[in-house]
Design an enzyme around this catalytic site. Structure first.
Site, PDB file in Angstrom:
ATOM      1  CG  HIS A 180      36.945  65.662  31.063  1.00  0.00           C
ATOM      2  ND1 HIS A 180      38.107  65.856  31.771  1.00  0.00           N
ATOM      3  CD2 HIS A 180      37.247  65.896  29.752  1.00  0.00           C
ATOM      4  CE1 HIS A 180      39.070  66.201  30.924  1.00  0.00           C
ATOM      5  NE2 HIS A 180      38.582  66.224  29.709  1.00  0.00           N
ATOM      6  CG  ASP A 236      34.862  64.726  22.756  1.00  0.00           C
ATOM      7  OD1 ASP A 236      35.589  65.227  21.890  1.00  0.00           O
ATOM      8  OD2 ASP A 236      35.293  64.143  23.762  1.00  0.00           O
TER       9      ASP A 236
END
Length: 377
Positions: free
Chosen positions: A260, A311
């Site tokens: 991320h 996700d």
């Protein structure tokens, strides 16, 4: 002027909505830790929190639920447009249909705080109905009316699948909506604020967010995770998972659902989605999706020292809830519309046109102008 790639690390505005500490893995909405909200709150409470910076009273929550229920049923003229659409990717349809919703909103174009808030509530209800309707039509099914007695999460699952969800399934999706509701100045939220800063309308700002989310560098990672899982197969053993993953890493292929831009530790949202994936697998008797996902995560940590993001486990969670892959990114919008509209309302309340600068790197100035007749052929 500073010019980091992708504006990384640049503080573009101040906001009272969302706080992220990427070093410590902290995500908070209006001061409330995401772990507490995921354990104790509902999506409706979180939407109210994002819009008002405080949790609602019992009466305020009841009023919001009533407003969402009233807006959830789409008008027949709008549904005729929806049914007439040619087959298209769900995000393309959602982008166009949200724009169309402005024509059926009595407050469209009114940027007063009261009117903009009413539009935010309507859009939050309607985006869920639109995505569910798109999913039904794509599957060749008929549209399902919402049930005013059900929560926002339960209504979406009902309108998508045609089956009244179990309490566990509804709660799992409710938590997923909470986890995705806002994430500071991600690309789609920033796009929504840029549009709002021009004093454009709420619908246009949300359409900007949807258009930005459609890009594969922002939305769609969980769909890619599920495609990877399906390519492995539900019956894949650890040996097959190891061979495929190590082959991807050797070939320098990106493994979706990891890393991320902000977090330097585990994405706090992944913590809850991991548990949900496991529990849903146990409830449905389909535990291999979680087991395969867990093995992938172990390999990524061992080989690349990289953690799963929001996700990764949302893929198997959505799959076990009966949500088709092509709706994974639109489902993101079902939740994030609450955050987008919260940022739009905040932008309106203390607005200044967002107009950054660019460093010029073109031909040297000044260039001599050569008449057309004298230029080289």
């Amino acid at each position: 002027m500073t010019r980091p790639g992708g504006l990384e690390g640049v503080v573009a505005t101040s906001s009272a909505i969302c706080h992220i500490d990427g070093e410590r893995g902290v995500l908070a909405y209006c001061g409330f830790d995401i772990h507490d909200l995921a354990r104790e709150a509902t999506f409706e409470e979180v939407a109210y929190l994002l819009w008002h910076r405080r949790l609602p009273s019992r009466a305020e929550l009841g009023d919001l639920r009533s407003a969402l229920a009233a807006a959830r049923r789409l008008e027949e003229p709008f549904l005729r447009h929806l049914r007439s659409f040619p087959p298209a990717a769900a995000m393309d349809s959602l982008r166009t249909l949200v724009s169309l919703l402005a024509h059926y909103d009595a407050d469209a174009g009114d940027r007063s705080p009261e009117a903009a808030y009413r539009t935010a509530v309507r859009l939050t209800a309607q985006v869920g109905s639109v995505v569910a309707a798109c999913g039904r039509l794509a599957a060749g099914g008929g549209l399902i009316d919402p049930d005013p007695g059900l929560s926002h999460a339960a209504n979406f699952l009902l309108m998508l699948t045609g089956d009244r969800p179990s309490a566990e399934a509804a709660r799992a999706f409710d938590v997923a909506l909470i986890l995705h509701a806002d994430h500071e100045l991600n690309a789609s939220t920033f796009a929504s604020r840029v549009t709002a800063a021009t004093l454009s309308d709420v619908h246009s700002a949300v359409v900007s967010g949807i258009g930005t989310l459609k890009g594969p560098l922002h939305g769609g990672a969980n769909a890619e995770v599920m495609k990877l899982l399906l390519s492995l197969g539900e019956d894949a053993d650890d040996g097959r998972v190891d061979r495929v993953l190590r082959g991807m890493l050797a070939d320098k292929k990106k493994v979706p659902g990891f890393g991320h831009r902000v977090y330097r530790t585990e994405d706090p949202r992944a913590t809850h989605l991991r548990r949900m994936s496991e529990r849903l697998g146990e409830r449905t008797g389909r535990t291999r999706w979680f087991a395969i996902s867990r093995r992938i995560e172990e390999i990524m940590r061992a080989e690349r020292s990289i953690d799963a993001n929001v996700d990764f486990y949302s893929a198997s969670t959505y799959h076990l809830l009966g949500i088709p892959i092509e709706l994974f990114t639109p489902v993101f919008a079902v939740s994030r519309v609450a955050g987008w509209t919260a940022h739009v309302l905040e932008q309106y309340a203390n607005n200044r046109l967002i107009r950054p600068r660019a460093e010029y790197v073109g031909p040297e100035y000044p260039q001599a102008h050569v008449p057309l007749a004298d230029r080289a052929p």
